[in-house]
Write a protein that holds these residues in place. Structure first.
Motif, mmCIF file in Angstrom:
data_model
loop_
_atom_site.group_PDB
_atom_site.id
_atom_site.type_symbol
_atom_site.label_atom_id
_atom_site.label_comp_id
_atom_site.label_asym_id
_atom_site.label_seq_id
_atom_site.Cartn_x
_atom_site.Cartn_y
_atom_site.Cartn_z
ATOM 1 N N ILE A 16 -11.575 0.481 -2.415
ATOM 2 C CA ILE A 16 -12.547 0.653 -1.323
ATOM 3 C C ILE A 16 -11.955 0.125 -0.021
ATOM 4 O O ILE A 16 -12.019 0.778 1.023
ATOM 5 C CB ILE A 16 -13.887 -0.055 -1.665
ATOM 6 N N MET A 17 -11.341 -1.061 -0.083
ATOM 7 C CA MET A 17 -10.748 -1.656 1.116
ATOM 8 C C MET A 17 -9.610 -0.793 1.644
ATOM 9 O O MET A 17 -9.487 -0.589 2.855
ATOM 10 C CB MET A 17 -10.244 -3.067 0.816
ATOM 11 N N ALA A 35 -9.260 2.433 1.415
ATOM 12 C CA ALA A 35 -9.858 3.604 2.069
ATOM 13 C C ALA A 35 -10.509 3.225 3.399
ATOM 14 O O ALA A 35 -10.305 3.904 4.411
ATOM 15 C CB ALA A 35 -10.884 4.252 1.141
ATOM 16 N N GLU A 36 -11.287 2.138 3.418
ATOM 17 C CA GLU A 36 -11.993 1.735 4.634
ATOM 18 C C GLU A 36 -11.042 1.329 5.757
ATOM 19 O O GLU A 36 -11.302 1.611 6.924
ATOM 20 C CB GLU A 36 -12.949 0.578 4.332
ATOM 21 N N ARG A 37 -9.944 0.672 5.425
ATOM 22 C CA ARG A 37 -9.005 0.202 6.446
ATOM 23 C C ARG A 37 -7.947 1.229 6.790
ATOM 24 O O ARG A 37 -7.171 1.042 7.714
ATOM 25 C CB ARG A 37 -8.352 -1.104 5.999
#
Length: 156
Positions: free
Chosen positions: A28-29, A31-33
């Motif tokens: 998730i991190m 993808a988000e960053r």
């Protein structure tokens, strides 16, 4: 061309085991960053962690920032901050302050020097009456000299 240079550097491959929950959070991190891969994200995290470790263990010369949030209505605080920066002119490279709402000012001070010395400067600034919060962020890098030092025996 630049991406090709990066890929041509030798790398070592390692394997790690993660619990399912941590693996999912990592994805998730990533993808988000906007990281290209898990490896890129883990490299970034390791660099930050290793810089923190170097700062805590030794006195290596590092570059970084001291970020302060303070109440600019506190009598004499801005002068005290400026005076402390001048007292540490060898370590303080530059500073920028921005006036915010509700009598708040954010100041970002660019520093370079032995990690323990820079930490002491940050501690002094953060402990001042009127400073709401502060943080030192160091990186294992250096700013190149602005002017070459004259060689001995050579006229400047």
């Amino acid at each position: 061309m630049e991406a090709q240079k990066k890929r041509s550097r030798p790398v070592n491959r390692i394997s790690i085991s993660l619990p399912d929950e941590l693996h999912a959070e990592l994805d998730i991190m990533v993808a988000e960053r906007g990281f290209e891969s898990r490896s890129q994200a883990i490299n970034d995290m390791l660099r930050q962690y290793l810089a923190e470790h170097q700062r805590e263990k030794g006195n290596e010369v590092m570059v970084g920032t001291i970020t302060l949030l303070y109440n600019n209505a506190t009598r004499g605080l801005q002068k005290t901050i400026a005076d402390l920066q001048y007292q540490h002119v060898d370590e303080v490279i530059s500073s920028l302050h921005v006036h915010l709402t509700d009598n708040q000012t954010m100041e970002v001070i660019l520093v370079q020097g032995p990690a323990q010395d820079v930490q002491k400067i940050a501690d002094e600034l953060i402990a001042l009456r009127g400073v709401t919060t502060g943080r030192l962020q160091l990186m294992a890098a250096m700013i190149p000299p602005l002017h070459p030092m004259p060689s001995k025996g050579r006229k400047a």
